[in-house]
Design a protein around this motif. Structure first.
Motif, PDB file in Angstrom:
ATOM      1  N   ARG A  42       0.837  -1.207   0.000  1.00 10.10           N
ATOM      2  CA  ARG A  42       0.000   0.000   0.000  1.00 10.10           C
ATOM      3  C   ARG A  42       0.865   1.246   0.000  1.00 10.10           C
ATOM      4  O   ARG A  42       0.581   2.215  -0.703  1.00 10.10           O
ATOM      5  CB  ARG A  42      -0.933  -0.005   1.209  1.00 10.10           C
ATOM      6  N   GLN A  76       3.598   1.557  -1.338  1.00 12.64           N
ATOM      7  CA  GLN A  76       4.167   1.723  -2.675  1.00 12.64           C
ATOM      8  C   GLN A  76       3.066   1.981  -3.715  1.00 12.64           C
ATOM      9  O   GLN A  76       3.299   1.877  -4.919  1.00 12.64           O
ATOM     10  CB  GLN A  76       5.005   0.506  -3.081  1.00 12.64           C
ATOM     11  N   GLY A  77       1.885   2.277  -3.228  1.00 13.18           N
ATOM     12  CA  GLY A  77       0.845   2.770  -4.125  1.00 13.18           C
ATOM     13  C   GLY A  77       0.063   1.721  -4.886  1.00 13.18           C
ATOM     14  O   GLY A  77      -0.433   2.000  -5.974  1.00 13.18           O
ATOM     15  N   ALA A  78      -0.060   0.506  -4.347  1.00 18.50           N
ATOM     16  CA  ALA A  78      -0.871  -0.492  -5.042  1.00 18.50           C
ATOM     17  C   ALA A  78      -2.056  -0.894  -4.171  1.00 18.50           C
ATOM     18  O   ALA A  78      -1.963  -0.926  -2.952  1.00 18.50           O
ATOM     19  CB  ALA A  78      -0.033  -1.715  -5.389  1.00 18.50           C
ATOM     20  N   ASN A  79      -3.150  -1.230  -4.833  1.00 26.13           N
ATOM     21  CA  ASN A  79      -4.399  -1.577  -4.162  1.00 26.13           C
ATOM     22  C   ASN A  79      -4.349  -3.050  -3.735  1.00 26.13           C
ATOM     23  O   ASN A  79      -4.510  -3.947  -4.553  1.00 26.13           O
ATOM     24  CB  ASN A  79      -5.555  -1.327  -5.129  1.00 26.13           C
TER      25      ASN A  79
END
Lengths: 314, 264
Positions: free
Chosen positions: A191, A193-196
């Motif tokens: 999360r 690192q910007g991932a769902n």
């Protein structure tokens, strides 16, 4: 005695190989949820049977091509994975319970799909009969029909296993695949690192159960009948194959080799089962045997650690 | 750069465990500010960082980062603006994945991820150069599993990962608290070096008053969910640990600073 064991092994080996190859795809599906996503996904029990039921029904009732029926089995399996994923991520139901809910629901759904508890594929087209149809008759090749059948099954099993390994090797090397692997490892990091992570879990469960559905379809077609109870113990059988593969092929670091080890694990599992049958095991005791096998295999690393500790303390 | 307005947060409202952690917090950061945050346990230091990162959501108030209102954005969406290093060295990296795979994940922060390869050749060369700057010998271990690294190495790697794509704001939540003093110093020096080199805006929570004075251009002391002391520039440089302790006692009405802060 030795001759008896040797004969038992040989008899066990032949049938076990193709069964192991078809069931191996289930094991790979379980590997994705259990090992990669760190999600003990009980959906497998239902999605395996679902793959078989869907595949048999579209062949028998709608007269569809058996290969196409496998595609339907994959899609059905994926959908069941998505449902489990949604229950877990959106409704915050614990992982195990989400899977159990899907599994139970699928039992009724499978009965609805077939309209009965089992469907025979006797005399129907299957992927095996289709391939056999492309080859010269067994008589012309000078072999027994059952031998040809076995050879076709082994060939199909190898092709599908290889296809799955290649596809997964590619997928888990891609950007999305890397994020999926990381999700099972460390959600907080993914999360950050910007991932769902919710989406990744749903995707992982869809892929896992899609493969399990495929395996269910293949096993059903090769056995010649679909049964709503065929998935009972599927997750444990998958785990058994995984741990056998891990024990026999230790230190396999590359992903493709790990998957290949699982396929071998699945074949070895079937050989063990067939062997103990030959030695007179009661069929009813099979699940108990499998459960013990998995429990022992999973506890080996823990016991090893404790042994080291004790030695140090002494 | 960062504007926090009137932020309120209560944990477990309506129960006996009710705790007001943020009580009308106001904070404004200028670009390239490096702010250290100190305060006792439960002062709300980590909660502020978690609110900015989107781990928790405020009951009231707003957070704007670089002109974007991020108050209600999900954690993974706002991650594209933020770099984060956690207190627990295990939290910032994926243990079962290789060093280069971890870096590649961080390199794609804020980018749409697709079905192209998760890591490319030119990237790998870039990572070698970047790892050299850490001076930990990691540049020769690109394909080692991160789980094999020490806590300090993992924290240094996390730092590198969080700043790989220049974040608008770097959040450091006691990121050296779990390390031994020597490693902690090394990681802190590295932190300062990276922040200065890239002129990053950063918020660093710490329990160590000396570090709070030594690093950064501004220092904030929190107590009961509010900022009770805010000092920057020359005045901050002249600060002594004893000054901070005094401030803390005055502000908290004579309540003694907790022992972790004194020992530090």
């Amino acid at each position: 005695m030795i001759i008896k064991i040797a004969t038992a092994l040989l008899l066990a080996g032949v049938g076990a190989v193709w069964q192991g190859l078809f069931w191996a795809i289930l094991a790979i599906g379980v590997y994705i949820s259990f090992r990669i996503l760190d999600f003990a996904d009980m959906t497998s029990e239902g999605s395996f049977a679902l793959g078989g039921c869907v595949s048999a029904t579209v062949i028998v009732s709608w007269g569809w091509n058996p290969f196409l029926s496998l595609l339907i089995a994959v899609i059905a399996g994926m959908l069941s994975g998505v449902v489990t994923g949604l229950l877990h991520t959106k409704l915050k139901i614990p992982a195990i319970l989400s899977g159990i809910l899907s599994m139970i629901a699928l039992y009724s759904i499978n009965l609805r799909i077939m309209g009965q508890a089992n469907t025979s594929l006797l005399g129907e087209k299957t992927v095996i009969s289709e391939i056999k149809g492309l080859l010269p008759a067994a008589k012309d090749m000078g072999i027994k029909d059952s031998s040809l059948q076995t050879m076709v099954c082994i060939g199909l099993g190898l092709v599908f296993a290889l296809l799955v390994i290649v596809l997964l090797y590619w997928f888990f090397g891609t950007e999305i695949g890397c994020v999926l692997r990381a999700t099972g490892n460390n959600e907080a990091m993914v999360r950050a690192q910007g991932a769902n992570t919710d989406l990744m879990k749903i995707l992982g469960l869809a892929i896992g159960n899609g493969l399990i559905g495929l395996s269910g379809g293949l096993v059903t077609q090769s056995y010649g009948y679909a049964d709503v109870t065929i998935g009972v113990g599927a997750i444990v059988i998958g785990l058994a194959s995984i741990v056998i593969g891990e024990v026999v092929f230790r230190k396999r670091r590359s992903f493709a080799r790990k998957l290949a080890a699982i396929v071998c694990g699945s074949v070895i599992y079937r050989i063990i089962i067939a062997f103990v049958y030959q030695l007179g095991l009661n069929t009813n005791d099979l699940k108990l045997l499998t459960a013990v096998l998995v429990a022992v295999a999973l506890s080996v690393p823990v016991l090893k650690k404790q042994k080291v500790k004790v030695r140090r303390e002494v | 750069m960062l504007t926090i307005t009137n932020l309120y947060k209560t944990f477990n409202p309506g129960t006996i465990n009710e705790k007001i952690v943020l009580n009308g917090l106001e904070l404004k950061l200028e670009p390239a500010d490096f702010v250290t945050i100190i305060g006792g346990n439960g002062a709300g230091k980590s909660t502020v960082l978690n609110m900015i990162a989107g781990v928790h959501f405020p009951d009231e108030g707003s957070i704007t980062l670089g002109g974007v209102d991020i108050t209600k954005l999900p954690e993974y969406v706002r991650a594209k603006y933020l770099g984060r290093v956690f207190q627990d060295p295990m939290l910032g990296t994926a243990a079962d994945m290789e060093i280069e795979e971890n870096l590649a994940l961080a390199y794609r922060r804020g980018k749409k991820r697709g079905l192209s390869w998760g890591i490319t050749k030119p990237e790998k060369e870039q990572y070698v150069e970047l790892l050299k700057t850490l001076d930990l010998g990691l540049e020769t271990r690109l394909t080692s599993k991160v789980g094999l690294l020490s806590g300090g190495q993992r924290q240094a790697l996390t730092l590198l990962m969080s700043t790989l794509k220049n974040p608008k704001l770097l959040l450091l939540d006691e990121h050296t608290a779990a390390l031994d003093p020597k490693t902690a110093r090394k990681v802190l020096e590295l932190t300062e070096q990276i922040i200065t080199k890239n002129s990053l805006t950063a918020l660093m929570v710490t329990h160590n008053m000396k570090n709070a004075i030594q690093y950064g251009n501004r220092l904030i002391m929190m107590h009961e969910g509010k900022i009770i002391y805010d000092v920057s520039g020359e005045e901050k440089k002249k600060l002594q640990v004893s000054d901070l302790l005094e401030k803390f006692e005055n502000a908290s009405g004579g309540e003694f600073a907790n022992d972790r802060m004194i020992l530090a």
